[in-house]
Every structure is written in structure tokens, then in C-alpha cells.
Design a protein around this motif. Structure first.
Motif, PDB file in Angstrom:
ATOM      1  N   HIS A  38       8.921  -8.504   5.277  1.00 52.39           N
ATOM      2  CA  HIS A  38      10.158  -8.531   4.504  1.00 52.39           C
ATOM      3  C   HIS A  38       9.929  -8.428   3.009  1.00 52.39           C
ATOM      4  O   HIS A  38      10.674  -7.755   2.306  1.00 52.39           O
ATOM      5  N   VAL A  39       8.889  -9.070   2.528  1.00 54.69           N
ATOM      6  CA  VAL A  39       8.765  -9.241   1.069  1.00 54.69           C
ATOM      7  C   VAL A  39       7.721  -8.328   0.433  1.00 54.69           C
ATOM      8  O   VAL A  39       7.377  -8.497  -0.745  1.00 54.69           O
ATOM      9  N   LEU A  40       7.248  -7.332   1.187  1.00 53.92           N
ATOM     10  CA  LEU A  40       6.137  -6.499   0.704  1.00 53.92           C
ATOM     11  C   LEU A  40       6.447  -5.809  -0.630  1.00 53.92           C
ATOM     12  O   LEU A  40       5.581  -5.705  -1.496  1.00 53.92           O
ATOM     13  N   GLY A  41       7.684  -5.350  -0.804  1.00 54.01           N
ATOM     14  CA  GLY A  41       8.055  -4.683  -2.062  1.00 54.01           C
ATOM     15  C   GLY A  41       8.065  -5.665  -3.223  1.00 54.01           C
ATOM     16  O   GLY A  41       7.773  -5.303  -4.368  1.00 54.01           O
ATOM     17  N   ALA A  63      -5.125 -16.193   1.873  1.00 53.89           N
ATOM     18  CA  ALA A  63      -4.970 -15.557   3.191  1.00 53.89           C
ATOM     19  C   ALA A  63      -6.024 -14.463   3.348  1.00 53.89           C
ATOM     20  O   ALA A  63      -6.457 -13.856   2.368  1.00 53.89           O
ATOM     21  N   ASP A  64      -6.454 -14.243   4.595  1.00 53.15           N
ATOM     22  CA  ASP A  64      -7.469 -13.218   4.857  1.00 53.15           C
ATOM     23  C   ASP A  64      -6.845 -11.828   4.944  1.00 53.15           C
ATOM     24  O   ASP A  64      -7.467 -10.844   4.564  1.00 53.15           O
ATOM     25  N   ILE A  65      -5.632 -11.772   5.490  1.00 52.52           N
ATOM     26  CA  ILE A  65      -4.988 -10.480   5.748  1.00 52.52           C
ATOM     27  C   ILE A  65      -3.534 -10.538   5.272  1.00 52.52           C
ATOM     28  O   ILE A  65      -2.832 -11.517   5.540  1.00 52.52           O
ATOM     29  N   LEU A  66      -3.108  -9.490   4.594  1.00 49.88           N
ATOM     30  CA  LEU A  66      -1.675  -9.296   4.317  1.00 49.88           C
ATOM     31  C   LEU A  66      -1.248  -8.062   5.104  1.00 49.88           C
ATOM     32  O   LEU A  66      -1.859  -6.999   4.985  1.00 49.88           O
ATOM     33  N   LEU A  67      -0.222  -8.234   5.923  1.00 52.35           N
ATOM     34  CA  LEU A  67       0.281  -7.086   6.694  1.00 52.35           C
ATOM     35  C   LEU A  67       1.771  -6.980   6.467  1.00 52.35           C
ATOM     36  O   LEU A  67       2.420  -7.926   6.040  1.00 52.35           O
ATOM     37  N   GLY A  68       2.327  -5.812   6.773  1.00 52.42           N
ATOM     38  CA  GLY A  68       3.784  -5.728   6.662  1.00 52.42           C
ATOM     39  C   GLY A  68       4.356  -4.349   6.897  1.00 52.42           C
ATOM     40  O   GLY A  68       3.639  -3.348   6.934  1.00 52.42           O
ATOM     41  N   SER A  69       5.663  -4.327   7.057  1.00 53.32           N
ATOM     42  CA  SER A  69       6.430  -3.088   7.191  1.00 53.32           C
ATOM     43  C   SER A  69       6.520  -2.412   5.831  1.00 53.32           C
ATOM     44  O   SER A  69       6.590  -3.086   4.802  1.00 53.32           O
ATOM     45  N   THR A  70       6.601  -1.087   5.845  1.00 54.41           N
ATOM     46  CA  THR A  70       6.694  -0.356   4.573  1.00 54.41           C
ATOM     47  C   THR A  70       8.096   0.174   4.316  1.00 54.41           C
ATOM     48  O   THR A  70       8.284   1.132   3.571  1.00 54.41           O
ATOM     49  N   HIS A  71       9.098  -0.466   4.946  1.00 51.19           N
ATOM     50  CA  HIS A  71      10.466   0.092   4.840  1.00 51.19           C
ATOM     51  C   HIS A  71      11.533  -0.983   4.657  1.00 51.19           C
ATOM     52  O   HIS A  71      12.701  -0.734   4.907  1.00 51.19           O
ATOM     53  N   LYS A  72      11.132  -2.189   4.298  1.00 54.10           N
ATOM     54  CA  LYS A  72      12.145  -3.231   4.081  1.00 54.10           C
ATOM     55  C   LYS A  72      12.309  -3.379   2.560  1.00 54.10           C
ATOM     56  O   LYS A  72      12.961  -2.530   1.961  1.00 54.10           O
ATOM     57  N   SER A 102      29.273   3.829   3.266  1.00 54.53           N
ATOM     58  CA  SER A 102      29.149   2.359   3.324  1.00 54.53           C
ATOM     59  C   SER A 102      28.087   1.902   2.318  1.00 54.53           C
ATOM     60  O   SER A 102      27.247   2.687   1.896  1.00 54.53           O
ATOM     61  N   ILE A 103      28.140   0.609   2.028  1.00 57.81           N
ATOM     62  CA  ILE A 103      27.101   0.009   1.176  1.00 57.81           C
ATOM     63  C   ILE A 103      26.205  -0.814   2.095  1.00 57.81           C
ATOM     64  O   ILE A 103      26.697  -1.661   2.853  1.00 57.81           O
ATOM     65  N   ASN A 104      24.896  -0.551   2.044  1.00 62.10           N
ATOM     66  CA  ASN A 104      23.996  -1.186   3.009  1.00 62.10           C
ATOM     67  C   ASN A 104      23.379  -2.475   2.471  1.00 62.10           C
ATOM     68  O   ASN A 104      22.673  -2.465   1.461  1.00 62.10           O
ATOM     69  N   LEU A 105      23.649  -3.559   3.187  1.00 59.54           N
ATOM     70  CA  LEU A 105      23.129  -4.878   2.787  1.00 59.54           C
ATOM     71  C   LEU A 105      22.234  -5.469   3.891  1.00 59.54           C
ATOM     72  O   LEU A 105      22.110  -6.680   4.014  1.00 59.54           O
ATOM     73  N   ILE A 106      21.652  -4.592   4.703  1.00 59.16           N
ATOM     74  CA  ILE A 106      20.701  -5.060   5.723  1.00 59.16           C
ATOM     75  C   ILE A 106      19.380  -5.378   5.022  1.00 59.16           C
ATOM     76  O   ILE A 106      18.809  -4.512   4.349  1.00 59.16           O
ATOM     77  N   ALA A 107      18.891  -6.607   5.213  1.00 59.24           N
ATOM     78  CA  ALA A 107      17.677  -7.029   4.489  1.00 59.24           C
ATOM     79  C   ALA A 107      16.435  -6.286   4.983  1.00 59.24           C
ATOM     80  O   ALA A 107      15.424  -6.251   4.288  1.00 59.24           O
ATOM     81  N   SER A 108      16.481  -5.732   6.187  1.00 60.16           N
ATOM     82  CA  SER A 108      15.296  -5.080   6.789  1.00 60.16           C
ATOM     83  C   SER A 108      15.227  -3.592   6.485  1.00 60.16           C
ATOM     84  O   SER A 108      14.334  -2.923   6.990  1.00 60.16           O
ATOM     85  N   GLU A 109      16.183  -3.074   5.732  1.00 62.09           N
ATOM     86  CA  GLU A 109      16.228  -1.628   5.514  1.00 62.09           C
ATOM     87  C   GLU A 109      16.162  -1.298   4.027  1.00 62.09           C
ATOM     88  O   GLU A 109      16.307  -2.169   3.170  1.00 62.09           O
ATOM     89  N   PHE A 121       9.834  -2.996   0.611  1.00 63.80           N
ATOM     90  CA  PHE A 121       8.968  -1.865   0.214  1.00 63.80           C
ATOM     91  C   PHE A 121       9.741  -0.589   0.574  1.00 63.80           C
ATOM     92  O   PHE A 121      10.010  -0.338   1.751  1.00 63.80           O
ATOM     93  N   PRO A 122      10.083   0.239  -0.422  1.00 67.58           N
ATOM     94  CA  PRO A 122      11.038   1.330  -0.130  1.00 67.58           C
ATOM     95  C   PRO A 122      10.365   2.612   0.355  1.00 67.58           C
ATOM     96  O   PRO A 122      10.556   3.684  -0.191  1.00 67.58           O
ATOM     97  N   GLY A 123       9.574   2.488   1.414  1.00 65.44           N
ATOM     98  CA  GLY A 123       8.846   3.656   1.917  1.00 65.44           C
ATOM     99  C   GLY A 123       9.338   4.096   3.284  1.00 65.44           C
ATOM    100  O   GLY A 123      10.386   3.652   3.759  1.00 65.44           O
ATOM    101  N   PRO A 124       8.549   4.963   3.937  1.00 63.52           N
ATOM    102  CA  PRO A 124       8.919   5.411   5.285  1.00 63.52           C
ATOM    103  C   PRO A 124       8.723   4.272   6.284  1.00 63.52           C
ATOM    104  O   PRO A 124       7.965   3.331   5.999  1.00 63.52           O
ATOM    105  N   GLN A 125       9.342   4.350   7.444  1.00 61.52           N
ATOM    106  CA  GLN A 125       9.125   3.315   8.458  1.00 61.52           C
ATOM    107  C   GLN A 125       7.662   3.340   8.880  1.00 61.52           C
ATOM    108  O   GLN A 125       7.105   4.400   9.172  1.00 61.52           O
ATOM    109  N   GLY A 126       7.032   2.175   8.888  1.00 62.57           N
ATOM    110  CA  GLY A 126       5.606   2.091   9.222  1.00 62.57           C
ATOM    111  C   GLY A 126       5.059   0.739   8.812  1.00 62.57           C
ATOM    112  O   GLY A 126       5.826  -0.175   8.472  1.00 62.57           O
ATOM    113  N   GLY A 127       3.721   0.610   8.862  1.00 56.49           N
ATOM    114  CA  GLY A 127       3.112  -0.677   8.504  1.00 56.49           C
ATOM    115  C   GLY A 127       1.782  -0.492   7.804  1.00 56.49           C
ATOM    116  O   GLY A 127       1.149   0.560   7.928  1.00 56.49           O
TER     117      GLY A 127
END
Ligand SMILES: Cc1ncc(COP(=O)(O)O)c(C=O)c1O
Length: 401
Positions: free
Chosen positions: A188-191, A206-215, A21-28, A217-223
Motif C-alpha cells: 500500500h505505501v510503496l509510493g 527489515a530484511d526484505i521490502l516487498l510490494g505492489s507497484t500500482h497502489k 468518476s473520481i477514483n478514491l480506491i486506496a489500492s489503485e 506507487f503509480p506504476g503498472p500492476q506488478g510487484g
């Protein structure tokens, strides 16, 4: 051992589904061979704290991951212990607010905010004033609301996130007598931020930038959490890092294999991130234009459709989105039920505008119930050509993990 055989088949079935399949999930996203190797390395069996023997190299792995992230995002402090973007949100909320305090953030539901359960944590959510036409925060109205409601924390960022939020505008126009903390959930937009193709929230105030590392940002699941402020860094570290004297808070074991994988993904972005993020935005625009051309109702045409990895199509409700998702999946195109289509992974696999237009045409054909009999062949051809991640190192033969 029929159970074992069945379980192995289940895993194989999943892999087969995703490989065909071709993956078009924005969170992955899809990690590189090096990142995958780090995830399955010996580090995946280990704790990291100094208390345990055998951890001297693990300490270095963690320090290096933090250093690479500081370089990539050009910030003073980084925290890599969070197992997810969600835990980063919890750390910020626990760190900067007390029970019964108010937090301003994008409302979930139609506005597409992250559906965090503030009441469970005894906090009250105040939604930003929001324009659905612009899919964005309304600055003046939100400022009025902030002055009236006095939130302790303002949390920018969203799950449906086609356009940059007015971080600078809002922070600059607030008279900051009453101290408010400003955090930005860039899950979502970390990458795109890493690749300098989206707003830089820390530069905007902003004081803090936080985010997932797998959306995006093409890394392992984490933050991760990033900041330029030492006190805020210390506060968040005390919530997310092991402290045997004070006692354990959100994290005991930060999963060192994940951190090693994150370090490698960060090095990839230092090298290739700008090119990758530029192509994501180009691909999203190409996808939106193609869908629009073939009669799919794409949102925000008058604003150029999108500036991120997301293209959002109009759906009446969740059920309609779910029906489209099911139909698309049967054809080998994987999307979510929210009408949100993501271009991070197809970009990561090396696809450019030409391939994106073909995917857009097929999605439109499925949406409009047209003849799709040649889609399996077209999808197979695309997958055969784009079967390895791009924008990454090819040094897998050096690995002896
Ligand atoms: C805006 C936002 N924040 C946080 C998260 C949580 O992500 P994670 O999977 O890293 O916990 C999500 C998940 O989709 C999200 O959209």
C-alpha cells in the motif's frame, strides 16, 4: 459479430464509467501516458529469456528497471520479475519458511491485515498483538508472543495502513538468538516510501521490502522485492526468476512490457516522487478533517487521522460499507466497501487541498443523505480540470514503439 460489438461496448462502458468518476480506491492509481505506452508496446508480445532470440534489448530494459529501483529506494538489490505484490508475499513465505512453520503478520478482518491464506500453503498465521484504537502493532505484547510462538518469519505491513509500523522498535527489542526473518509488505505505501514520506523499513532493520507497484506507487500492476542482503536476494531470485536448469518456480514470463512500464514509473518517482508523496499525505489529512467537520465518523482522530494515502471511516460492518460504496458510485465517487478512502489517484491527477475539501464535502453529503443535486456538475468540473496525471514526463511524442 454482435458478440464483438457487445464486447467493445462493454470496454467502452467501463472506460466511460472511470472517465466520468473520481477514483478514491486506496489500492489503485493512474499511470502516466509514457507508462501506458510502454504497456502497449511491442514488449507486450515478447518473452525475455536469453534462450529466445530477439531479446538483447529486453535484457537491458530489465537491468535498467532494477538499477532505477535501486537508486529510488537506495538499496543494493532489486527484483522486478514478480507479476504482483501477492506473488512477492508467496515468494517470501516459500523462501523463508517451511511447511508447518509459523508466520507472524497483522490479522485480517477488523485489524485490516492482508487476508493471505496461510493454511493453503501449510503455514500457520500468528497475529501480531494489535491495538484497534491506534490501528497499530503492540510492541511488547507482540515480542512476548514471538518468544512464545517462535515464528520463522515476521511480516510487517497491512492493507489498512494509516500509520507506520514499529519495525525498528520491535526488531531492536528482540534478542535475535533464534534467527527470524523480517519482511515488510509495503504494497500500500510503496509510493510513500519511495517519496520518503513514510518509514523506510530496510533502514529500520527489515530484511526484505516487498510490494505492489500500482497502489500508492503509480506504476503498472506488478510487484517488486528489495533488500540489502545478497544471500536473501539470491534466494528470492531463485524463486522468482527463470532457471531452466533447476526448473521453473513462480515465474516463467515476467511480462517485459510491464517491466519497461515499471522502469518509466520509477524514473518519474526519482524526479517527482517526493513532491507527489508529500501532497498525498497533505491531501489525506485534508480529506479526513473535512469528513470529520461534516459529521462523518473518521477513525483515529486523536492520532491525527492518518499519515498515509488512506482515510478510514467507521462502518458497522461490510454491508454498511457496501451501501455507502454503492451510493458514492452513483454520484461518481468510487470507493471500496471497507470504509477505506484513498488519495493516491486524486493526488496523481494533480488535485490539492482545495479540491480534496470539495470531494470531502460531497462524500459527507452522500454519507448523510443530503441534497446532492449539484454534485454531477461539481464532479464534472473537477474531472475536466484534472484530466491528466501530474508528476510525470510529457515526452510521449518521442515514442515509436
Ligand atoms: C498488504 C497487501 N499485500 C499484497 C496485496 C496484493 O496486491 P497485488 O494486487 O499486487 O497482488 C494487497 C492487495 O491489496 C495488499 O493489501
Amino acid at each position: 459479430m454482435t458478440e464483438l460489438t457487445d464486447f467493445i461496448s462493454l470496454m467502452n462502458e467501463h472506460s466511460r464509467l472511470r472517465r466520468t468518476s473520481i477514483n478514491l480506491i486506496a489500492s489503485e492509481n493512474h499511470t502516466s501516458p509514457l507508462v501506458r505506452a510502454a504497456l502497449s508496446s511491442d514488449l507486450g508480445h515478447r518473452y525475455s529469456a536469453d534462450f529466445y532470440g530477439g531479446t538483447k534489448f529486453i535484457q537491458q530494459v530489465i537491468q535498467k528497471a532494477e538499477t532505477y529501483l535501486r537508486e529510488l529506494f537506495n538499496v543494493d538489490y532489486s527484483i522486478v520479475t514478480s507479476l504482483s505484490g501477492h506473488l512477492c508475499d508467496i515468494a517470501v513465505i516459500l523462501g523463508f519458511t517451511k511447511p508447518n512453520d509459523k508466520v507472524m503478520s497483522v490479522a485480517p478482518g477488523n485489524a485490516g491485515g492482508y487476508p493471505f491464506d496461510f493454511t493453503f500453503f501449510n503455514r500457520k498465521q500468528i497475529p501480531f498483538s494489535f491495538s484497534m484504537e491506534k490501528m497499530n502493532i503492540l510492541v511488547e505484547e507482540s515480542i512476548k508472543k514471538i518468544k512464545k510462538q517462535n515464528p520463522k518469519l515476521v511480516l510487517f505491513g497491512s492493507s489498512f495502513f494509516p500509520f507506520a509500523h514499529p519495525v525498528k522498535e520491535l526488531i531492536d527489542s528482540l534478542d535475535q538468538q533464534k534467527k527470524i526473518e523480517f519482511a515488510y509488505d509495503g504494497s500500500h505505501v510503496l509510493g510513500l516510501i519511495a517519496g520518503k514520506q513514510f518509514q523506510d523499513p530496510l533502514k529500520e532493520g527489515a530484511d526484505i521490502l516487498l510490494g505492489s507497484t500500482h497502489k500508492s506507487f503509480p506504476g503498472p500492476q506488478g510487484g517488486i522485492l528489495l533488500t540489502n542482503n545478497f544471500e536473501k536476494y539470491e534466494l528470492l531470485s531463485s524463486i522468482l526468476e527463470l532457471d531452466l536448469e533447476k526448473g521453473i518456480r513462480l515465474i516463467d514470463n515476467p511480462h517485459p512490457n510491464r517491466i519497461a512500464a515499471l522502469a518509466l514509473a520509477t524514473l518519474e518517482l526519482i524526479e517527482f516522487g517526493e513532491e507527489y508523496a508529500k501532497q498525498i499525505v497533505r491531501n489525506s489529512k485534508a480529506l479526513a478533517k473535512t469528513l470529520d467537520k461534516w459529521g462523518v465518523p473518521v477513525c483515529f482522530k486523536e492520532h491525527g487521522f492518518t499519515e498515509s494515502h488512506q482515510v478510514i471511516i467507521e462502518t458497522e460492518n461490510y454491508e454498511e460499507g457496501a451501501v455507502f460504496k454503492e451510493k458514492a458510485e452513483k454520484h461518481g465517487l468510487i470507493i471500496d466497501s471497507g470504509g477505506r478512502i484513498g488519495t493516491s489517484e486524486i493526488t496523481r491527477m494533480g488535485m490539492k487541498e482545495l479540491e480534496i475539501k470539495e470531494i470531502g464535502e460531497m462524500l459527507a453529503g452522500i454519507y448523510r443523505n443530503e441534497d446532492t443535486s449539484d454534485y454531477p456538475r461539481r464532479i464534472k468540473d473537477l474531472i475536466t480540470l484534472f484530466n491528466r496525471p501530474a508528476y510525470c514526463f510529457e515526452r510521449i511524442e518521442e515514442i515509436n514503439w
